[in-house]
Design an enzyme around this catalytic site. Structure first.
Site, mmCIF file in Angstrom:
data_model
loop_
_atom_site.group_PDB
_atom_site.id
_atom_site.type_symbol
_atom_site.label_atom_id
_atom_site.label_comp_id
_atom_site.label_asym_id
_atom_site.label_seq_id
_atom_site.Cartn_x
_atom_site.Cartn_y
_atom_site.Cartn_z
ATOM 1 N N LYS A 1 50.793 6.180 -8.807
ATOM 2 C CA LYS A 1 50.413 6.851 -7.467
ATOM 3 C C LYS A 1 51.471 5.898 -6.704
ATOM 4 O O LYS A 1 51.902 4.660 -6.735
ATOM 5 C CB LYS A 1 49.160 6.376 -7.125
ATOM 6 C CG LYS A 1 48.540 6.958 -5.619
ATOM 7 C CD LYS A 1 47.230 6.390 -5.635
ATOM 8 C CE LYS A 1 46.858 7.122 -3.888
ATOM 9 N NZ LYS A 1 45.413 6.642 -3.431
ATOM 10 N N SER B 1 43.060 10.939 -2.311
ATOM 11 C CA SER B 1 44.508 10.613 -2.123
ATOM 12 C C SER B 1 45.282 10.517 -3.132
ATOM 13 O O SER B 1 46.760 10.669 -2.953
ATOM 14 C CB SER B 1 44.749 9.478 -0.985
ATOM 15 O OG SER B 1 44.363 8.052 -1.789
ATOM 16 N N SER C 1 39.481 8.220 -4.207
ATOM 17 C CA SER C 1 40.566 8.631 -4.191
ATOM 18 C C SER C 1 41.248 8.996 -5.646
ATOM 19 O O SER C 1 42.314 9.455 -5.919
ATOM 20 C CB SER C 1 41.593 7.882 -3.520
ATOM 21 O OG SER C 1 41.333 8.197 -2.002
#
Length: 534
Positions: free
Chosen positions: A106, A180, A204
């Protein structure tokens, strides 16, 4: 506290310089002591000047052992999923646990020499260190092939706000991939990478896992070191695996778990008996006869988890049916009530804006013993500039404004109040675990929605309304620290178009450090049933 002067200061603090500081703070000093305090502050400046360079103690990578090549921003970013591409590996891995596997990080995880956008144009930053988990992944023989797009400042759950562009759902273009960790979810689902890392402060990892039809685990708080990762608040920051299968989830967790000596959320190294053996436990379940894989396991279907405002009944029915099928595998399935579950989500929604932006946006994370990005601190002041604020998405803009409002209206009391409430909520979950081994809820109360046009930057209320219910079942367990995994268990018609079918995730929650229980239940269901036909 005395300040010891180690060498003459390059900065001499005068009374005239001190007075404006006092005035801004609403304070006064008697003229007779201004000179004394000015001298003390001069000595303080001398102490600051004498500090050694902290970069010498940062975990900077050996670039000969961990080379990285072909760093670039791809023209084809896989429908928004890639932020940057790279080839990073270890020339002498410690194990072959992940040999030949590709991994995406990420884009809030530090990988030295590769830009780290955190999903926003608020600052431009290229880290000089590697996150602990990045090193561990390379040490296990995997190749890190890039940074996966994430939502703006990691403060959105609909995949339309990243600075690198919207991320499309792998099952329906134009629909959300969750957030996210949006890029991580899509890249794993499409097979662009074998494995990915997501980070989770309110859902997330689990929300994009559910939206994209993959497995995503938020581990117990502190099981996986958060060292070298941009966070929001140390009490809710989690990093975890996002994978196609439960076994891969267990394997990646096994590689990244364990204390690193930096992150104070973790038990001291001396108290860690041995590296957890998650894969062996998952494999043991798969070897059992189908009707006895979960013998003796008590499954509690959390009543309040199906009472979220905006709950989609197709999603609820799919998860209930999936939970009931666990009885076919030997588990006992019953309803469990934890009334504070609803309160927990509300408290999370008050607590995070009250404190989160201080660390997430202003790079001010005092109070913890962890690796700090001192070079990034130079890029952010004690408040956002207009340009930095304008670079935020609707969710992050709201978070910052709510932070300013809360600081003005409540000071530290609001966050303190919520922290006390989380203890009571966690105790209620722990009491529920006396009657069950895992709890079940829908991961998301509703199917992924359509991507917001241009992030609805001119319509923040409309955008925030789309996200209001999505965190209700996931965020409580960030605040309490319990592990939770999202497992795909079926499809549901999209709310906007019944002809569009989107994945449904079932969330399995365990006792603290009961990550193995979550994995075993998920592995049994995955082995016994095909989620795409269930």
């Amino acid at each position: 506290m005395a300040v010891v002067q180690t060498k003459p200061s390059s900065t001499k603090v005068t009374g005239e310089e001190l007075k404006p500081v006092l005035k801004q703070a609403g304070l006064k000093l008697a003229e007779s002591v201004v000179q004394d305090f000015s001298l003390l502050l001069t000595n303080f400046e001398a102490a600051v000047d004498s500090l050694p360079d902290d970069r010498e103690v940062q975990p900077r990578p050996d670039l000969e052992k961990y080379p990285r090549t072909d760093i670039h921003i791809p023209e084809d970013n896989e429908f928004g999923a890639w932020a940057s591409k790279v080839t990073a590996k270890c020339t002498a891995p410690k194990s072959n646990l992940l040999a030949g596997r590709t991994v995406a990080l990420k884009d809030n995880v530090a990988l030295a020499g590769v830009r780290c956008t955190n999903g926003t144009a608020m600052v431009e930053w290229v880290p000089e260190v590697d996150a602990t988990i990045a090193t561990r992944i390379m040490d296990a023989g995997a190749v890190i092939t890039g940074k996966a797009a994430c939502e703006n400042a990691c403060m959105e759950v609909i995949s339309s706000t990243s600075v690198t562009g919207p991320v499309h759902n792998p099952y329906a273009k134009g629909y959300s991939a969750g957030g996210s960790s949006s890029g991580s979810g899509r890249l794993v689902a499409t097979g662009s990478v074998d494995l990915a890392i997501g980070c989770d402060q309110g859902g997330s990892v689990r929300i994009p896992a559910a939206a994209c039809g993959i497995v995503g685990l938020k581990p117990t708080l502190g099981l996986v070191p958060y060292t070298g990762i941009l966070g929001m608040d140390a009490t809710i920051d989690h990093a975890g695996p996002m994978t196609k299968t439960v076994r891969d989830c267990a394997l990646l967790l096994e590689v990244i778990a364990g204390p690193d000596g930096w992150d104070d959320r973790q038990p001291p190294v001396e108290l860690w008996d041995r590296q957890p053996d998650f894969v062996r436990n998952v494999d043991a379940v798969a070897e059992l006869p189908r009707n006895s894989m979960l013998d003796g396991v008590r499954v509690g279907v959390l009543v309040e988890g199906f009472q979220i405002p905006g709950q989609d009944q197709n999603v609820a029915a799919s998860v209930r049916a999936a939970a009931e099928r666990l009885s076919e595998l030997g588990a006992t399935v019953s309803s469990i009530s934890v009334p504070k579950h609803i309160e927990a989500a509300i408290a999370w929604g008050c607590s995070v804006p009250a404190s989160g932006p201080r660390g997430a946006l202003l790079a001010d994370s005092i109070g913890r013993k962890e690796l700090e990005f001192t070079d990034r601190c130079d890029l952010v002041g004690d408040k956002l500039t207009q340009a930095q604020f304008d670079a935020l998405g609707p969710g992050a803009s709201y978070m910052y404004l709510a932070y300013l409002w809360a600081q003005k209206r409540y000071g530290p009391k609001l966050h303190a109040r919520c922290t006390n409430l989380f203890k009571a909520v966690g105790d209620d979950y722990d009491r529920a675990f006396k009657d069950c081994d895992v709890l079940i809820t829908p991961t998301m109360p509703c199917p992924p929605g359509r991507l917001a046009v241009a992030g609805y930057t001119d319509e923040p209320l409309k955008f925030m309304a789309m996200t209001a219910t999505l965190l209700a079942n996931t965020s409580p367990f960030n605040s309490t620290g319990h592990p939770a995994i999202s497992l795909p268990v079926g499809f549901s018609p999209a709310s906007e178009d019944p002809n569009v079918k989107l994945p449904v995730g079932m969330q399995i929650i365990g006792r603290k450090y009961g990550d193995t229980d979550c994995l075993k239940v998920a592995a049994a269901w995955e082995r016994a049933f095909d989620w795409k036909t269930s």
